[in-house]
Design a protein around this motif. Structure first.
Motif, PDB file in Angstrom:
ATOM      1  N   LEU A 204       0.817  -1.228  -0.087  1.00  0.00           N
ATOM      2  CA  LEU A 204       0.063  -0.007  -0.111  1.00  0.00           C
ATOM      3  C   LEU A 204       0.958   1.197  -0.100  1.00  0.00           C
ATOM      4  O   LEU A 204       0.725   2.078  -0.855  1.00  0.00           O
ATOM      5  CB  LEU A 204      -0.839  -0.088   1.262  1.00  0.00           C
ATOM      6  CG  LEU A 204      -1.851  -1.134   1.279  1.00  0.00           C
ATOM      7  CD1 LEU A 204      -2.828  -0.896   2.603  1.00  0.00           C
ATOM      8  CD2 LEU A 204      -2.780  -1.282   0.113  1.00  0.00           C
ATOM      9  N   ARG A 205       1.901   1.298   0.688  1.00  0.00           N
ATOM     10  CA  ARG A 205       2.896   2.436   0.829  1.00  0.00           C
ATOM     11  C   ARG A 205       3.475   2.625  -0.370  1.00  0.00           C
ATOM     12  O   ARG A 205       3.374   3.841  -0.941  1.00  0.00           O
ATOM     13  CB  ARG A 205       3.736   2.386   1.998  1.00  0.00           C
ATOM     14  CG  ARG A 205       3.130   2.198   3.251  1.00  0.00           C
ATOM     15  CD  ARG A 205       4.279   2.528   4.625  1.00  0.00           C
ATOM     16  NE  ARG A 205       5.338   1.631   4.241  1.00  0.00           N
ATOM     17  CZ  ARG A 205       5.583   0.598   4.792  1.00  0.00           C
ATOM     18  NH1 ARG A 205       4.598   0.064   5.475  1.00  0.00           N
ATOM     19  NH2 ARG A 205       6.828  -0.235   4.472  1.00  0.00           N
ATOM     20  N   ARG A 206       4.062   1.499  -1.318  1.00  0.00           N
ATOM     21  CA  ARG A 206       4.509   1.638  -2.397  1.00  0.00           C
ATOM     22  C   ARG A 206       3.615   2.087  -3.386  1.00  0.00           C
ATOM     23  O   ARG A 206       4.113   3.062  -4.346  1.00  0.00           O
ATOM     24  CB  ARG A 206       5.184   0.356  -2.737  1.00  0.00           C
ATOM     25  CG  ARG A 206       5.946   0.251  -3.955  1.00  0.00           C
ATOM     26  CD  ARG A 206       7.044   1.340  -4.091  1.00  0.00           C
ATOM     27  NE  ARG A 206       8.002   1.343  -5.381  1.00  0.00           N
ATOM     28  CZ  ARG A 206       8.757   2.192  -5.586  1.00  0.00           C
ATOM     29  NH1 ARG A 206       8.973   3.277  -4.770  1.00  0.00           N
ATOM     30  NH2 ARG A 206       9.365   2.198  -6.606  1.00  0.00           N
ATOM     31  N   SER A 207       2.444   1.696  -3.534  1.00  0.00           N
ATOM     32  CA  SER A 207       1.414   2.346  -4.507  1.00  0.00           C
ATOM     33  C   SER A 207       1.240   3.710  -4.377  1.00  0.00           C
ATOM     34  O   SER A 207       1.178   4.314  -5.356  1.00  0.00           O
ATOM     35  CB  SER A 207       0.282   1.475  -4.135  1.00  0.00           C
ATOM     36  OG  SER A 207       0.294  -0.075  -4.375  1.00  0.00           O
ATOM     37  N   ALA A 208       1.268   4.187  -3.163  1.00  0.00           N
ATOM     38  CA  ALA A 208       0.996   5.540  -3.109  1.00  0.00           C
ATOM     39  C   ALA A 208       2.241   6.433  -3.382  1.00  0.00           C
ATOM     40  O   ALA A 208       2.217   7.437  -4.114  1.00  0.00           O
ATOM     41  CB  ALA A 208       0.811   6.034  -1.376  1.00  0.00           C
ATOM     42  N   GLU A 209       3.285   5.832  -3.273  1.00  0.00           N
ATOM     43  CA  GLU A 209       4.577   6.471  -3.698  1.00  0.00           C
ATOM     44  C   GLU A 209       4.687   6.513  -5.279  1.00  0.00           C
ATOM     45  O   GLU A 209       4.966   7.463  -6.035  1.00  0.00           O
ATOM     46  CB  GLU A 209       5.799   5.749  -3.278  1.00  0.00           C
ATOM     47  CG  GLU A 209       6.162   5.793  -1.755  1.00  0.00           C
ATOM     48  CD  GLU A 209       7.130   4.863  -1.190  1.00  0.00           C
ATOM     49  OE1 GLU A 209       7.728   4.138  -2.121  1.00  0.00           O
ATOM     50  OE2 GLU A 209       7.399   5.011   0.019  1.00  0.00           O
ATOM     51  N   ILE A 210       4.400   5.247  -5.813  1.00  0.00           N
ATOM     52  CA  ILE A 210       4.226   5.213  -7.287  1.00  0.00           C
ATOM     53  C   ILE A 210       3.492   6.214  -7.828  1.00  0.00           C
ATOM     54  O   ILE A 210       3.471   6.960  -8.894  1.00  0.00           O
ATOM     55  CB  ILE A 210       4.010   3.805  -7.693  1.00  0.00           C
ATOM     56  CG1 ILE A 210       5.260   3.043  -7.373  1.00  0.00           C
ATOM     57  CG2 ILE A 210       3.882   3.836  -9.354  1.00  0.00           C
ATOM     58  CD1 ILE A 210       4.958   1.511  -7.752  1.00  0.00           C
ATOM     59  N   GLY A 211       2.018   6.434  -7.181  1.00  0.00           N
ATOM     60  CA  GLY A 211       1.016   7.114  -7.529  1.00  0.00           C
ATOM     61  C   GLY A 211       1.413   8.600  -7.553  1.00  0.00           C
ATOM     62  O   GLY A 211       1.017   9.448  -8.358  1.00  0.00           O
ATOM     63  N   GLN A 212       2.247   8.892  -6.559  1.00  0.00           N
ATOM     64  CA  GLN A 212       2.932  10.579  -6.428  1.00  0.00           C
ATOM     65  C   GLN A 212       3.551  10.616  -7.692  1.00  0.00           C
ATOM     66  O   GLN A 212       3.696  11.616  -8.143  1.00  0.00           O
ATOM     67  CB  GLN A 212       3.683  10.658  -5.090  1.00  0.00           C
ATOM     68  CG  GLN A 212       3.922  12.092  -5.017  1.00  0.00           C
ATOM     69  CD  GLN A 212       3.115  13.275  -4.644  1.00  0.00           C
ATOM     70  OE1 GLN A 212       2.087  12.701  -4.095  1.00  0.00           O
ATOM     71  NE2 GLN A 212       3.231  14.392  -5.008  1.00  0.00           N
ATOM     72  N   HIS A 213       4.512   9.594  -8.165  1.00  0.00           N
ATOM     73  CA  HIS A 213       5.399   9.869  -9.242  1.00  0.00           C
ATOM     74  C   HIS A 213       4.633  10.090 -10.571  1.00  0.00           C
ATOM     75  O   HIS A 213       4.850  10.930 -11.247  1.00  0.00           O
ATOM     76  CB  HIS A 213       6.408   8.729  -9.423  1.00  0.00           C
ATOM     77  CG  HIS A 213       7.584   8.560  -8.419  1.00  0.00           C
ATOM     78  ND1 HIS A 213       8.660   9.431  -8.575  1.00  0.00           N
ATOM     79  CD2 HIS A 213       7.876   8.203  -7.428  1.00  0.00           C
ATOM     80  CE1 HIS A 213       9.559   9.398  -7.610  1.00  0.00           C
ATOM     81  NE2 HIS A 213       9.155   8.635  -6.783  1.00  0.00           N
ATOM     82  N   LEU A 214       3.474   9.022 -10.822  1.00  0.00           N
ATOM     83  CA  LEU A 214       2.738   9.393 -11.848  1.00  0.00           C
ATOM     84  C   LEU A 214       2.192  10.709 -11.878  1.00  0.00           C
ATOM     85  O   LEU A 214       1.959  11.467 -12.999  1.00  0.00           O
ATOM     86  CB  LEU A 214       1.779   8.329 -11.921  1.00  0.00           C
ATOM     87  CG  LEU A 214       2.127   6.887 -12.121  1.00  0.00           C
ATOM     88  CD1 LEU A 214       1.135   5.793 -11.884  1.00  0.00           C
ATOM     89  CD2 LEU A 214       3.065   6.591 -13.468  1.00  0.00           C
ATOM     90  N   LEU A 215       1.586  11.299 -10.648  1.00  0.00           N
ATOM     91  CA  LEU A 215       0.757  12.479 -10.752  1.00  0.00           C
ATOM     92  C   LEU A 215       1.804  13.665 -11.041  1.00  0.00           C
ATOM     93  O   LEU A 215       1.406  14.549 -11.626  1.00  0.00           O
ATOM     94  CB  LEU A 215       0.322  12.531  -9.266  1.00  0.00           C
ATOM     95  CG  LEU A 215      -0.872  13.859  -8.966  1.00  0.00           C
ATOM     96  CD1 LEU A 215      -2.068  13.356 -10.055  1.00  0.00           C
ATOM     97  CD2 LEU A 215      -1.145  14.009  -7.858  1.00  0.00           C
ATOM     98  N   TRP A 216       2.984  13.527 -10.846  1.00  0.00           N
ATOM     99  CA  TRP A 216       3.940  14.440 -10.929  1.00  0.00           C
ATOM    100  C   TRP A 216       4.339  14.783 -12.110  1.00  0.00           C
ATOM    101  O   TRP A 216       4.529  15.620 -12.758  1.00  0.00           O
ATOM    102  CB  TRP A 216       5.326  14.318  -9.946  1.00  0.00           C
ATOM    103  CG  TRP A 216       6.520  14.917 -10.231  1.00  0.00           C
ATOM    104  CD1 TRP A 216       7.534  14.677 -11.049  1.00  0.00           C
ATOM    105  CD2 TRP A 216       6.778  16.328  -9.686  1.00  0.00           C
ATOM    106  NE1 TRP A 216       8.478  15.836 -11.134  1.00  0.00           N
ATOM    107  CE2 TRP A 216       7.828  16.658 -10.440  1.00  0.00           C
ATOM    108  CE3 TRP A 216       6.280  17.168  -8.879  1.00  0.00           C
ATOM    109  CZ2 TRP A 216       8.854  18.066 -10.152  1.00  0.00           C
ATOM    110  CZ3 TRP A 216       6.759  18.371  -8.798  1.00  0.00           C
ATOM    111  CH2 TRP A 216       8.165  18.846  -9.281  1.00  0.00           C
ATOM    112  N   ASP A 217       4.682  13.408 -12.985  1.00  0.00           N
ATOM    113  CA  ASP A 217       5.063  13.273 -14.295  1.00  0.00           C
ATOM    114  C   ASP A 217       3.696  13.790 -14.971  1.00  0.00           C
ATOM    115  O   ASP A 217       4.190  14.709 -16.101  1.00  0.00           O
ATOM    116  CB  ASP A 217       5.287  11.998 -14.553  1.00  0.00           C
ATOM    117  CG  ASP A 217       6.549  11.253 -13.935  1.00  0.00           C
ATOM    118  OD1 ASP A 217       7.272  11.979 -13.589  1.00  0.00           O
ATOM    119  OD2 ASP A 217       6.616   9.991 -14.039  1.00  0.00           O
TER     120      ASP A 217
END
Length: 478
Positions: A204-217
């Motif tokens: 769950l924590r890793r999904s949130a981290e990846i989601g932040q990268h996708l949103l930033w990109d």
């Protein structure tokens, strides 16, 4: 794929964000303040109008809302800002600085468009008073006067400099089409953050981290391109965000499964041969690179006739947790003869067994996706059997310890590779590097090799127990 049953995403994943959904009273207060102090957007507004913006801060950035003149809640933000991934405390302070309330300004004179910040006027007054007191106490005028003059200039221009520095850590977009697209991603990412909040689950924590990268990109693309020119890259990021949301929904769905039997601690079933066991092992490490020639892994053993039952079936399934504190099990390996178990759907299990064991070598690990590939891409499965029901029955046998199995929690890419055919490829997006990695048949063989390493040690102690009361295999070819 070996498992097509998917759970629909929760309603919150598909809904757009609304202003202060978690604190509706805050919106009413901001609306009342805007009516008193600012310009409310209505049908008379032009492009030059600067309406009051209400900033809603989030863990990933902010949403800036306008206040409609009819008193309703806006559905589309005027501006969306995204904070850099892995933001430091200083960078989060920069976010709060950018979302501060706008400074009040004082006009110089009627007909003159220039104005001064209220803070600048206040600083000028206090610096004048302080300077006069300082000169009265003996401070030289050539020291006090420059300070009196520089203080208001600093108060007027320093905020703009701080704004520029703070914007280095955020990406903000405006415009209806850009905000509408980024709002969809923000709604998905907000649900990822809510799922990870207060959880010690790495997934769950890793999904949130990846989601932040996708949103930033996505925000970075929308800041420099329009939605039409960047549509391909934006669609890719949205698809990845949807996959993350679906995976989190699956994890949350199975999270309460803490009462299922633990394979490693349950008592041995009556009639079970000594040494037989179900084994839950950590996921094999997957690293791309050169590997042996493509094809299924073959464990050491002599070649035999056209049909042998000394092979193994590897298939993915809905994840589950065998007990409290255990890792997720999403892939299972069983002996081919387990398909002959009377509690497996028959005659489908027997027919799949006949097809699985035809033309194989002893010790060979056959992914279910390989059978799908050999059956004309799955088009000929109806002539063999219902593989979905059979795999569900096999998982039930493993969970109730009615057969031996190798239970695995494979990483996402490794699991995807065994769920595709021998000649297929899997593309994975690395949000940190901003690029795709392509995994092919050689990587699939490498995953099977790692699974085989675990299997070799277990099978060397004692052959896998397929269960009791097995049905006779088919003699004819499938």
């Amino acid at each position: 794929m070996t498992d097509t049953r998917r759970t629909p995403s929760p309603p919150g994943f598909a809904q757009h964000l609304h202003p202060f959904a978690a604190a509706p009273g805050r919106w009413e207060a901001e609306h009342a303040r805007a009516l008193r102090t600012g310009h409310v957007r209505d049908h008379t507004c032009t492009a030059e109008c600067e309406p009051v913006l209400v900033y809603e801060r989030t863990r990933w950035g902010w949403l800036a809302w306008t206040i409609p003149g009819d008193g309703s809640r806006p559905e589309l933000p005027h501006q969306i800002g995204v904070l850099t991934p892995s933001a430091t405390p200083t960078q989060r302070i920069a976010l709060r600085w950018l979302t501060r309330r706008p400074a009040r300004r004082i006009g110089l004179a009627p007909g003159i468009r220039a104005s001064l910040r209220f803070g600048t006027v206040a600083v000028a007054f206090f610096s004048l008073v302080a300077g006069l007191f300082a000169m009265a106490d003996g401070i030289p005028a050539d020291v006090a006067l420059p300070a009196i003059l520089l203080a208001p200039l600093l108060a007027e221009h320093l905020p703009a400099t701080l704004d520029a520095r703070a914007r280095e850590h955020v990406r903000s977009v405006e415009g209806a089409s850009a905000c509408r697209y980024l709002q969809r991603l923000a709604a998905l990412h907000t649900c990822l953050i809510q799922a990870a909040a207060g959880s010690d689950r790495y997934e769950l924590r890793r999904s949130a981290e990846i989601g932040q990268h996708l949103l930033w990109d996505a925000a970075d693309l929308l800041q420099t391109h329009d939605t039409r020119s960047a549509s391909c890259a934006l669609i890719t990021r949205e698809r990845l965000m949807l996959q993350l949301a679906d995976q989190v929904a699956q994890i949350l769905k199975h999270a309460p499964a803490q009462t299922r039997p633990d394979h490693a601690h349950q008592a041995r079933k009556p009639g079970r041969p000594p040494g037989a066991r179900s084994t839950t092992l950590p996921a094999p490490q997957h690293t791309p690179g050169t590997s042996p020639p493509e094809g299924a892994l073959v464990m050491p053993g002599p070649n035999t006739a056209a049909r042998t039952s000394a092979v193994y079936l590897l298939f993915a399934h809905e994840p589950y947790y065998p007990g409290p504190g255990t890792q997720e099990i999403n892939t299972t390996l069983v002996a081919a003869d387990t398909l002959l178990h009377p509690q497996v759907l028959q005659p489908d299990g027997t027919r799949i067994h006949a097809f699985l064991t035809q033309g194989r070598r002893p010790g060979e690990i056959i992914p279910l996706a390989t059978l799908t590939h050999e059956l004309n891409g799955g088009a000929d499965w109806p002539t063999v059997g219902d593989w979905e029901s059979v795999t569900v029955d096999l998982v039930h046998l493993v969970q109730t310890q009615m057969c031996d199995a190798l239970s695995l929690g494979l990483p996402e890419v490794a699991r995807a590779l065994i769920c595709t055919g021998p000649e297929s490829q899997v593309r994975a997006f690395d949000a940190a590097a901003g690029e795709f990695t392509v995994y092919g048949p050689a990587d699939r063989t490498k995953v099977l090799t790692e699974v085989g390493m675990f299997l070799t040690g277990l099978a060397a102690e004692q052959p896998f127990w397929p269960g009791d009361g097995l049905l006779p295999p088919l003699c004819q070819s499938v």
